[in-house]
Structures are given as C-alpha cells and as structure tokens.
Motif scaffolding. Structure first.
Motif, short mmCIF file in Angstrom:
data_model
loop_
_atom_site.label_atom_id
_atom_site.label_comp_id
_atom_site.label_asym_id
_atom_site.label_seq_id
_atom_site.Cartn_x
_atom_site.Cartn_y
_atom_site.Cartn_z
N PHE A 135 0.82 -1.20 0.00
CA PHE A 135 0.00 0.00 0.00
C PHE A 135 0.86 1.26 0.00
CE2 PHE A 135 -2.20 3.49 2.05
CZ PHE A 135 -3.36 3.56 1.30
N CYS A 136 1.91 1.27 0.81
CA CYS A 136 2.79 2.44 0.83
C CYS A 136 3.41 2.69 -0.53
CB CYS A 136 3.89 2.25 1.89
SG CYS A 136 3.30 2.26 3.60
N ASN A 137 3.82 1.61 -1.21
CA ASN A 137 4.40 1.76 -2.55
C ASN A 137 3.36 2.18 -3.57
OD1 ASN A 137 6.98 1.05 -1.71
ND2 ASN A 137 6.63 -1.12 -2.02
N LYS B 215 6.05 4.46 8.63
CA LYS B 215 6.36 5.63 9.45
C LYS B 215 6.76 6.83 8.59
CE LYS B 215 9.46 4.23 12.32
NZ LYS B 215 10.42 4.34 13.44
N ARG B 216 7.44 6.57 7.49
CA ARG B 216 7.84 7.67 6.60
C ARG B 216 6.62 8.36 6.01
NH1 ARG B 216 12.22 5.20 2.58
NH2 ARG B 216 11.90 7.22 1.57
N LEU C 19 9.31 7.39 -2.75
CA LEU C 19 9.27 6.33 -1.74
C LEU C 19 9.41 4.94 -2.36
CD1 LEU C 19 8.78 5.57 1.27
CD2 LEU C 19 6.35 5.42 0.72
N SER C 20 8.68 4.66 -3.42
CA SER C 20 8.71 3.31 -4.00
C SER C 20 10.00 3.02 -4.74
CB SER C 20 7.52 3.12 -4.95
OG SER C 20 7.60 4.04 -6.04
N GLN C 21 10.81 4.05 -5.00
CA GLN C 21 12.09 3.84 -5.67
C GLN C 21 13.20 3.48 -4.69
OE1 GLN C 21 11.91 3.94 -9.08
NE2 GLN C 21 9.75 4.27 -8.57
N ASP C 22 12.90 3.63 -3.39
CA ASP C 22 13.87 3.33 -2.34
C ASP C 22 13.49 1.98 -1.72
OD1 ASP C 22 15.53 3.16 -0.18
OD2 ASP C 22 14.88 5.02 0.78
N GLY C 23 14.28 0.98 -1.97
CA GLY C 23 13.95 -0.36 -1.49
C GLY C 23 14.40 -0.66 -0.07
N GLY D 153 2.45 14.84 8.48
CA GLY D 153 2.48 15.55 9.75
C GLY D 153 1.57 14.97 10.80
N GLU D 154 1.22 13.69 10.63
CA GLU D 154 0.32 13.08 11.59
C GLU D 154 1.08 12.59 12.82
OE1 GLU D 154 -2.99 12.66 11.66
OE2 GLU D 154 -3.19 13.85 9.84
N LYS D 155 0.41 12.67 13.96
CA LYS D 155 0.98 12.09 15.17
C LYS D 155 0.93 10.57 15.05
CE LYS D 155 -0.37 15.90 18.21
NZ LYS D 155 -1.15 16.29 19.43
#
Length: 252
Positions: A54-56, A107-108, A94-98, A114-116
């Motif tokens: 999902f993050c990717n 977390k990134r 983000l998805s280019q950094d493995g 800017g969420e807690k």
C-alpha cells in the motif's frame, strides 16, 4: 514507445490482504475449546506485505497525480490538491527506495502528512517482529534435547515478541496458545492471532487514507481503491467489516 497519456498503478495491497483473510477464514476452527488455525503464520506475513504494498502504491499514485497535473499544465496548489509539491515529491520517491521494512516505510508516510503516531504503532512493531521471526529460519529452529530428568523436550528459543503478545486477546481469546510444550510457530497459529493481524492491517491502511486532506489528491487515491459495493468508501473499510463478521461468527 509512444508517449504515455497518463499513469496509474496495479493495486496488489488489497489482493494480499484478501488472500490473507480468505485463507485464515477457511482454515479457522469453530471449536469452542481449541483455537487452531494453521494458515495464521502465512496470514501474518501477507499482512505485512499488504502494508508495504500500500505504501508503494501510494507512491505510484502520487506520480500519476503529478503527471496528470503536468499534462494539464496546472500548478499544484494546496487549496485544490491538499498536498504540497515537496510532500508529493517525497511520496513519489518512496517506491524507488527499497530500503527498510514495511514498518519503516509506513512511518515515513505518516511523517510526510504531519500526523501524530497512531495508538496502534506499537502493535505494528509487534507485527513486524512476528513476521521477521517467521521468515528468519533461525527463529524456527527446534533443538530437541534430553532434560536432567531424562525426558526428551523441545528447547526452542521463543522470540521475545511473544512475551508482548501473550496477554493480548480478541473477543476473550488469547492470541498465543498457552501450551508451552509446543513449537512457538504452532502457538501463534490461532484464529485470534489472524484476526488481530488482519484488523491491525486494515486500521493501519485506513489511518493513512483518513490522513489525506479532503482535496483532489485524496479523491484521486481513493478512486484506486473503490469497491464495487457502494456501501463502503474503500476496499479496506469493506475488509475491516468482513474480518469483524468472521470474528463475531467464531467467537460468540
């Protein structure tokens, strides 16, 4: 190759989560005294993969969103897009950094908006550690030895994450089976553990979707996760409901 007209991404996070759910649901026992589910270990691994995917995907959708605006010769304006150019650029990369685990990537993304830290972040650490223990074979080694009393026993070193999960329950059912004479991989093979992992995965992804400002970028992202069932905003809301139905069915 022709010049692309637009970009999108393949949505695999939902497929991983759905496989995790269906396999665990099919293997679950409705026995009131024994909670054994041999699909739980694979379900846990798939849950971690789902969050990472999902993050990717969010990263890929960010590139698609930026490309669409560029093709239309439009500027990214906070009031209209809900995301500034710098945040979008970081999401795109983000998805280019493995490097890093699914937890690190998660977390990134949280920090970019800017969420807690959500209340369940410590639970994600447990999911990560449990997933790592399952796939790192040294944690699954089972030394067998003879005790001082002459009895042959397992002398397997139990992962420390089990200490954190031993007291946790789902609908009154313990995540970790109490029998310490069994291999730890069998002790975590409960439907309660699978439900915990599935619920946590849905909560983690829904937290990110809810963190997106209610502007055009959020609508663009949500469009990729629209379910056919219009009663739900997105696929993961539907998944959360399905897991709850299963939980109520077997733990009444």
């Amino acid at each position: 190759m022709n010049e692309p007209l637009s970009y999108t991404t393949t949505v695999m996070s939902w497929n991983f989560l759905l496989s995790s759910f269906r396999n665990a649901e099919a293997a679950g026992s409705e026995n009131e005294t024994i909670d054994l589910n041999l699909e739980t270990p694979s379900s846990i691994v798939l849950c971690g993969i789902s969050i990472e995917a999902f993050c990717n995907e969010l990263s890929s959708l960010s590139r698609a969103f930026a490309f669409a605006h560029e093709k239309q010769h439009r500027l990214l304006i906070d009031d209209g897009a809900g995301v500034d150019q710098e945040t979008l650029n970081q999401l795109c990369s983000l998805s280019q950094d493995g490097s890093g685990s699914f937890y690190d990537r998660y977390k990134r993304v949280i920090k970019l908006f800017g969420e807690k830290s959500p209340a369940f972040l410590e639970e994600l650490v447990h999911l990560k550690n449990l997933r790592d223990a399952l796939v790192h074979f040294r944690s699954c080694d089972v030394p067998i030895g003879e005790g001082e009393d002459g009895v042959i026993r397992y002398s397997q070193e139990v992962p420390t994450v089990l200490r954190s999960l031993k007291k946790k329950k789902v609908s009154g059912r313990e995540l970790v089976a109490v029998s310490e004479d069994s291999e730890w991989t069998l002790r975590v093979s409960t439907s309660a553990m699978a439900i915990w992992a599935l619920n946590l995965t849905c909560d983690a992804i829904l937290f990110l979707l809810d963190s997106l400002p209610d502007k055009s970028f959020k609508e663009f992202v949500l469009q990729a996760y629209r379910p056919r069932d219009t009663h739900y905003r997105d696929l993961f809301s539907k998944g959360k409901s399905q897991v709850l139905d299963w939980q109520n069915q077997i733990f009444v």
